[in-house]
Write an enzyme that holds these catalytic residues in place. Structure first.
Site, PDB file in Angstrom:
ATOM      1  N   LYS A  79       0.854  -1.199   0.000  1.00 19.28           N
ATOM      2  CA  LYS A  79       0.000   0.000   0.000  1.00 19.28           C
ATOM      3  C   LYS A  79       0.888   1.247   0.000  1.00 19.28           C
ATOM      4  CE  LYS A  79      -3.988   1.959   2.522  1.00 19.28           C
ATOM      5  NZ  LYS A  79      -4.899   1.828   3.679  1.00 19.28           N
ATOM      6  N   SER A 111      -9.986   2.129   2.537  1.00 18.99           N
ATOM      7  CA  SER A 111      -9.049   2.823   1.696  1.00 18.99           C
ATOM      8  C   SER A 111      -8.056   1.904   0.981  1.00 18.99           C
ATOM      9  CB  SER A 111      -8.258   3.829   2.539  1.00 18.99           C
ATOM     10  OG  SER A 111      -7.456   3.166   3.498  1.00 18.99           O
ATOM     11  N   SER A 144     -10.459  -0.056   6.813  1.00 16.06           N
ATOM     12  CA  SER A 144      -9.816  -0.044   5.493  1.00 16.06           C
ATOM     13  C   SER A 144      -9.133  -1.325   5.050  1.00 16.06           C
ATOM     14  CB  SER A 144      -8.792   1.088   5.434  1.00 16.06           C
ATOM     15  OG  SER A 144      -9.452   2.297   5.192  1.00 16.06           O
TER      16      SER A 144
HETATM   17  N1  GLN Z   1     -13.458   4.702   5.744  1.00 20.53           N
HETATM   18  C1  GLN Z   1     -12.914   5.182   6.966  1.00 20.53           C
HETATM   19  C2  GLN Z   1     -12.454   6.596   6.797  1.00 20.53           C
HETATM   20  O1  GLN Z   1     -12.628   7.111   5.749  1.00 20.53           O
HETATM   21  C3  GLN Z   1     -11.794   4.296   7.421  1.00 20.53           C
HETATM   22  C4  GLN Z   1     -10.563   4.482   6.653  1.00 20.53           C
HETATM   23  C5  GLN Z   1      -9.440   3.629   7.147  1.00 20.53           C
HETATM   24  O2  GLN Z   1      -9.636   2.638   7.839  1.00 20.53           O
HETATM   25  N2  GLN Z   1      -8.234   4.063   6.823  1.00 20.53           N
HETATM   26  O3  GLN Z   1     -11.932   7.212   7.683  1.00 20.53           O
END
Ligand code: GLN
Length: 493
Positions: free
Chosen positions: A79, A159, A183
């Protein structure tokens, strides 16, 4: 000839050690698959062809001598949030344009020390803020899955959308990912892959671009539960450079796979039955419960009464921490600099141009909830709610529950540029309704593919465990996988 990219990590490991295949061939097969698929899927934002081949050659040397680490010769995607020395590390943000760190994150260092091969950097939501991979500066990632009879492009979740899409589409054997509110688990569920988010402190956060430091945790996305166990074993470590990493031995997670779950207590939280949840999700959950029961587990109804406050509290705590963490991107130290008439003007222009819409929204919310006069009403209150959420879990575990079974997401993958979600960010935030509680409490969670919906799209179940009891998650997750079978997309790309 069999397609080498279809091998799981454990299968490839066997063949590499048995000298049936070479790390070089395996890496070349992945690089060719990426070059062919990436123009369509957009899962990678940088492909490190030369580095991958060089690492694979080193692995082949070791393997030929009968040496090599736990992941020797296994090609992985990383990532874009993980610092990789001399390689594109931009958290998929414009503000980090051209940033190539001079250091390596602890998690990726651990993987390379075990012999893994880096294929490149994976697309993601900008600074890991999002649930659909649509906030990336590099554009959306496509889900390799499509609904039956449809050619509509779907999101892979976020994400870690690039991680999930590339694992599902056979563009890497496994991938690193991070999870602040869901995410790892949400994109895994939306792409038919396995996602493990370990306990807060299990993996070092050093060298991972910070979003919300008290919630961020690294983990893995893989094709099956065994591969997730193998990857986490290599990634996890205590690290003097991250004082929140925990000094506990890392167990051999693979060793627990196949162990009986007879007599285990599996909690079913009544608050996870939310309004408007599609029947298919409820049906899947019931199936999961039946599989657990058939395997000898005891099913108990539990209550986690503060669940409904988790999402609102998360959207105070996470932006608050993000606004502070992102203050460092000022046009001076890293990446993009937009010239201005004086230094303040340069800061403002660099930040205005460098950050995307969602990131700006978070910075503004975070700055607001931390500001004098609002701090007590929002931030402090949210921290108190967080304590209550954590306590809910502690009470359930103290009462003898070994793991909690829930759906992983409230729906299957949705369309890219979905109008509902685009018009209302809160709708997008609701994707994490089943996953954020776990981050708020610092617990481990795993998402395992459990079935397909009526349109043929994958759905996942989530298991939540006690702190540092990832072993129970792998054990119970493996039972679900055995019962549900594996799911693969039909290749169109
Ligand atoms: N979707 C959540 C956010 O936008 C979690 C994102 C994540 O876990 N990095 O904050």
């Amino acid at each position: 000839m069999t397609d080498l990219t279809r091998l799981t990590i454990s299968q490839a490991r066997e063949k590499l050690r048995g000298k049936e295949i070479k790390a070089g061939e395996l890496t070349d097969a992945y690089l060719a698959a990426i070059d062919a698929a990436n123009p369509q899927l957009n899962a990678y934002v940088a492909v490190t062809h030369d580095k991958a081949r060089a690492m694979a050659a080193t692995s082949d040397e070791r393997l030929s001598k009968g040496e090599g680490g736990a992941l020797e010769g296994i090609p992985l995607g990383i990532k874009d949030l993980f610092a990789t020395e001399g390689v594109h590390t931009q958290a998929c943000s414009h503000v980090l344009d051209g940033f190539e760190p001079r250091y390596e994150s602890t998690v990726t260092s651990n993987l390379w020390a075990d012999g893994a091969v880096m294929l490149g950097k994976l697309n993601m939501d900008e600074f890991a803020m999002g649930s659909s991979n649509e906030t990336s500066y590099y554009g959306p990632v496509k889900n390799p899955w499509r609904a039956q009879g449809s050619n509509l492009d779907l999101v892979p979740g976020g994400s870690s959308g690039g991680s999930a899409s590339s694992v599902s589409a056979w563009l890497c054997a496994g991938a690193t990912a991070t999870d602040t509110g869901g995410s790892i688990r949400q994109p895994a569920a939306l792409t038919g892959t396995v996602g493990i988010k370990p306990t807060y402190g299990r993996c070092s956060r050093w060298g991972i671009v910070a979003f919300a430091s008290s919630l961020d945790q690294a983990g893995a996305i893989s094709r099956d539960v065994r591969d997730a166990a193998i990857l986490l074993k290599s990634m996890a470590s205590v690290d003097p450079k991250d004082t929140t990493s925990v000094d506990r031995p890392v167990p051999d997670y693979e060793a627990v796979l196949g162990q009986s779950i007879r007599g285990m207590k599996i909690g079913i939280p009544r608050e996870y039955r939310v309004d408007g949840m599609p029947d298919e999700i409820e049906t899947l959950w019931q199936k999961g419960i039946a599989w657990m029961r058939d395997a000898g587990a005891e099913i108990v109804d539990i209550s986690l009464p503060h669940t409904k406050y988790a999402l609102p509290a998360y959207y105070i705590v996470a932006p608050a921490e993000a606004s502070s963490n992102l203050a460092r991107y000022d046009g001076v130290r890293y990446g993009l600099r937009v010239p201005g008439k004086d230094i303040s003007d340069m800061y403002e222009k660099s930040r205005a141009e460098g950050f995307g819409r969602e990131v700006k929204r978070r910075i503004m919310i975070g700055t607001y909830v931390l500001s004098a006069g609002y701090y007590d009403a929002y931030y402090l209150k949210a921290q108190k709610v967080r304590t209550l959420i954590k306590r809910d879990f502690e009470e359930v575990f103290a009462a003898g529950v070994d793991a909690i079974l829930t759906p992983a997401t409230p729906s299957a993958a949705f369309g890219i540029a979905d109008q509902d979600m685009a018009a209302d960010p809160v709708k997008m935030y609701l994707n994490d309704i089943f996953t954020v509680t776990v981050n708020m409490a610092g617990l481990p969670g795993i998402a395992v593919p459990a079935g397909l919906d009526s349109k043929g799209l994958p759905l996942g179940l989530q298991l939540i465990g006690k702190p540092f009891d990832e072993e129970t998650l792998f054990r119970t997750g493996h039972v679900i996988e055995q019962a549900a079978g594996r799911f693969e997309p039909a290749k169109w790309w």
